[in-house]
Design a protein around this motif. Structure first.
Motif, mmCIF file in Angstrom:
data_model
loop_
_atom_site.group_PDB
_atom_site.id
_atom_site.type_symbol
_atom_site.label_atom_id
_atom_site.label_comp_id
_atom_site.label_asym_id
_atom_site.label_seq_id
_atom_site.Cartn_x
_atom_site.Cartn_y
_atom_site.Cartn_z
ATOM 1 N N LYS A 171 0.826 -1.206 0.000
ATOM 2 C CA LYS A 171 0.000 0.000 0.000
ATOM 3 C C LYS A 171 0.863 1.259 0.000
ATOM 4 O O LYS A 171 0.484 2.275 -0.599
ATOM 5 N N LEU A 172 2.020 1.199 0.641
ATOM 6 C CA LEU A 172 2.932 2.336 0.595
ATOM 7 C C LEU A 172 3.383 2.602 -0.833
ATOM 8 O O LEU A 172 3.474 3.761 -1.259
ATOM 9 N N SER A 173 3.636 1.568 -1.609
ATOM 10 C CA SER A 173 4.035 1.740 -3.003
ATOM 11 C C SER A 173 2.925 2.392 -3.817
ATOM 12 O O SER A 173 3.192 3.231 -4.692
ATOM 13 N N ILE A 174 1.671 2.035 -3.526
ATOM 14 C CA ILE A 174 0.540 2.670 -4.211
ATOM 15 C C ILE A 174 0.502 4.157 -3.887
ATOM 16 O O ILE A 174 0.285 5.004 -4.773
ATOM 17 N N LEU A 175 0.733 4.508 -2.633
ATOM 18 C CA LEU A 175 0.712 5.921 -2.239
ATOM 19 C C LEU A 175 1.841 6.701 -2.893
ATOM 20 O O LEU A 175 1.680 7.878 -3.240
ATOM 21 N N ARG A 176 2.986 6.085 -3.062
ATOM 22 C CA ARG A 176 4.120 6.792 -3.673
ATOM 23 C C ARG A 176 3.884 7.086 -5.153
ATOM 24 O O ARG A 176 4.379 8.084 -5.676
ATOM 25 N N ASP A 177 3.139 6.234 -5.828
ATOM 26 C CA ASP A 177 3.010 6.298 -7.289
ATOM 27 C C ASP A 177 2.262 7.550 -7.724
ATOM 28 O O ASP A 177 1.139 7.798 -7.285
ATOM 29 N N VAL A 178 2.876 8.315 -8.595
ATOM 30 C CA VAL A 178 2.279 9.564 -9.080
ATOM 31 C C VAL A 178 0.996 9.299 -9.852
ATOM 32 O O VAL A 178 0.146 10.189 -9.997
ATOM 33 N N ARG A 179 0.814 8.086 -10.362
ATOM 34 C CA ARG A 179 -0.379 7.762 -11.156
ATOM 35 C C ARG A 179 -1.602 7.473 -10.286
ATOM 36 O O ARG A 179 -2.717 7.392 -10.806
ATOM 37 N N THR A 180 -1.426 7.319 -8.992
ATOM 38 C CA THR A 180 -2.544 7.000 -8.103
ATOM 39 C C THR A 180 -3.499 8.182 -8.016
ATOM 40 O O THR A 180 -3.086 9.301 -7.693
ATOM 41 N N SER A 181 -4.759 7.949 -8.297
ATOM 42 C CA SER A 181 -5.761 9.015 -8.255
ATOM 43 C C SER A 181 -6.010 9.467 -6.829
ATOM 44 O O SER A 181 -5.675 8.766 -5.864
ATOM 45 N N SER A 182 -6.653 10.633 -6.692
ATOM 46 C CA SER A 182 -6.986 11.140 -5.363
ATOM 47 C C SER A 182 -7.911 10.167 -4.641
ATOM 48 O O SER A 182 -7.751 9.910 -3.437
ATOM 49 N N LYS A 183 -8.881 9.606 -5.355
ATOM 50 C CA LYS A 183 -9.808 8.646 -4.759
ATOM 51 C C LYS A 183 -9.050 7.431 -4.224
ATOM 52 O O LYS A 183 -9.268 6.995 -3.086
ATOM 53 N N ASP A 184 -8.153 6.879 -5.042
ATOM 54 C CA ASP A 184 -7.406 5.699 -4.612
ATOM 55 C C ASP A 184 -6.389 6.046 -3.530
ATOM 56 O O ASP A 184 -6.122 5.233 -2.642
ATOM 57 N N PHE A 185 -5.818 7.242 -3.603
ATOM 58 C CA PHE A 185 -4.880 7.689 -2.569
ATOM 59 C C PHE A 185 -5.598 7.772 -1.223
ATOM 60 O O PHE A 185 -5.098 7.288 -0.198
ATOM 61 N N ARG A 186 -6.782 8.361 -1.230
ATOM 62 C CA ARG A 186 -7.560 8.524 0.009
ATOM 63 C C ARG A 186 -7.908 7.161 0.598
ATOM 64 O O ARG A 186 -7.779 6.946 1.810
ATOM 65 N N GLN A 187 -8.361 6.224 -0.252
ATOM 66 C CA GLN A 187 -8.717 4.902 0.235
ATOM 67 C C GLN A 187 -7.495 4.156 0.764
ATOM 68 O O GLN A 187 -7.562 3.471 1.788
ATOM 69 N N THR A 188 -6.355 4.320 0.096
ATOM 70 C CA THR A 188 -5.149 3.610 0.524
ATOM 71 C C THR A 188 -4.596 4.196 1.816
ATOM 72 O O THR A 188 -4.060 3.458 2.660
ATOM 73 N N VAL A 189 -4.698 5.510 2.004
ATOM 74 C CA VAL A 189 -4.316 6.112 3.282
ATOM 75 C C VAL A 189 -5.165 5.506 4.396
ATOM 76 O O VAL A 189 -4.654 5.177 5.474
ATOM 77 N N HIS A 190 -6.452 5.357 4.141
ATOM 78 C CA HIS A 190 -7.322 4.728 5.139
ATOM 79 C C HIS A 190 -6.858 3.307 5.434
ATOM 80 O O HIS A 190 -6.710 2.923 6.602
ATOM 81 N N ASP A 191 -6.617 2.531 4.387
ATOM 82 C CA ASP A 191 -6.258 1.120 4.565
ATOM 83 C C ASP A 191 -4.932 0.964 5.316
ATOM 84 O O ASP A 191 -4.822 0.146 6.239
ATOM 85 N N ILE A 192 -3.938 1.735 4.926
ATOM 86 C CA ILE A 192 -2.627 1.603 5.571
ATOM 87 C C ILE A 192 -2.683 2.134 7.007
ATOM 88 O O ILE A 192 -1.983 1.622 7.892
ATOM 89 N N SER A 193 -3.551 3.117 7.254
ATOM 90 C CA SER A 193 -3.694 3.647 8.610
ATOM 91 C C SER A 193 -4.316 2.614 9.531
ATOM 92 O O SER A 193 -3.957 2.526 10.723
ATOM 93 N N VAL A 194 -5.263 1.815 9.022
ATOM 94 C CA VAL A 194 -5.835 0.734 9.818
ATOM 95 C C VAL A 194 -4.738 -0.246 10.234
ATOM 96 O O VAL A 194 -4.648 -0.657 11.397
ATOM 97 N N LEU A 195 -3.878 -0.606 9.282
ATOM 98 C CA LEU A 195 -2.820 -1.575 9.569
ATOM 99 C C LEU A 195 -1.799 -1.008 10.547
ATOM 100 O O LEU A 195 -1.348 -1.704 11.472
ATOM 101 N N LEU A 196 -1.423 0.262 10.378
ATOM 102 C CA LEU A 196 -0.477 0.887 11.301
ATOM 103 C C LEU A 196 -1.100 1.048 12.685
ATOM 104 O O LEU A 196 -0.445 0.808 13.709
ATOM 105 N N GLY A 197 -2.365 1.458 12.717
ATOM 106 C CA GLY A 197 -3.044 1.616 14.003
ATOM 107 C C GLY A 197 -3.204 0.298 14.739
ATOM 108 O O GLY A 197 -3.102 0.243 15.967
#
Length: 222
Positions: free
Chosen positions: A17-43
């Motif tokens: 998921k960190l790689s998805i966040l780094r990728d410049v091609r990731t849309s705002s929608k997918d970035f927002r969802q991935t931040v949520h997903d990775i935050s669940v795992l970190l939390g």
């Protein structure tokens, strides 16, 4: 100077998921969802050492001894990007209180400037998860930790949860607060100038707030 050990979560799902966040091609929608997903795992990882309280309950068949998280949990997102992590942590701690801090980094000095403080005197938690996707110079995180300590929380009750921490910011936090618990998905080596602004993490994620809320300037690559 070597960087002291951190709680860097190297789980394959977190790193993917960190790689998805780094990728410049990731849309705002997918970035927002991935931040949520990775935050669940970190939390989830950052919650491992929370103390439990036993109680007696009843199943449809018999009695059982259950457990519940004992400390009162508070979430402290640093606006604005920390707001993108809040719902994820609330999914883990639905009874948590939420206390917003508004801090921005002054462009020339890179020092943190406070503009909003919603730390309530009547709802001080036992454990506070300080939320910010990116820690660059560390000035904002240092200010936020200082505000939580002034609020009455000991450093042992504060857990900083970030997605990316720059090595410079990590060293600054460790120097000022060597006992601060820090959880992240990665430590990046550099701070660079980008678009006439100092202190951008490299490789980083770009501007996490702009990517979360689709508010980046026209033609920006992130």
């Amino acid at each position: 100077m070597s960087v002291p050990a951190a709680n860097v979560v190297l789980h394959p799902l977190v790193q993917t998921k960190l790689s998805i966040l780094r990728d410049v091609r990731t849309s705002s929608k997918d970035f927002r969802q991935t931040v949520h997903d990775i935050s669940v795992l970190l939390g989830y990882e950052a919650s491992r050492q929370l103390q439990l309280l036993s109680y007696q309950g009843q199943t449809p068949v018999s009695q059982f001894t259950g457990v519940t998280v004992q400390p009162r949990v508070g979430l402290v997102p640093i606006l604005r990007a920390g707001a993108g992590m809040t719902d994820a942590l609330l999914s883990l701690h639905p009874e948590a209180s939420v206390h917003h801090l508004g801090l921005f980094r002054e462009k020339i000095s890179l020092q943190a400037v406070e503009y909003y403080n919603k730390l309530g005197e009547q709802t001080r938690p036992d454990i506070a998860f300080l939320l910010d996707p990116m820690v660059a110079t560390g000035h904002t995180a240092l200010s936020a930790v200082g505000m939580l300590i002034e609020w009455g929380l000991p450093i042992s009750s504060i857990k900083l949860v970030a997605i990316i921490v720059a090595e410079e910011g990590f060293k600054a936090l460790r120097k000022e607060y060597p006992d601060l618990e820090i959880w992240c998905a990665g430590i990046d080596p550099q701070l660079v100038r980008h678009n006439d602004e100092e202190g951008k993490i490299a490789p980083g994620l770009g501007d996490a707030g702009d990517r979360l809320f689709n508010s980046h300037p026209p033609n920006a690559p992130y």
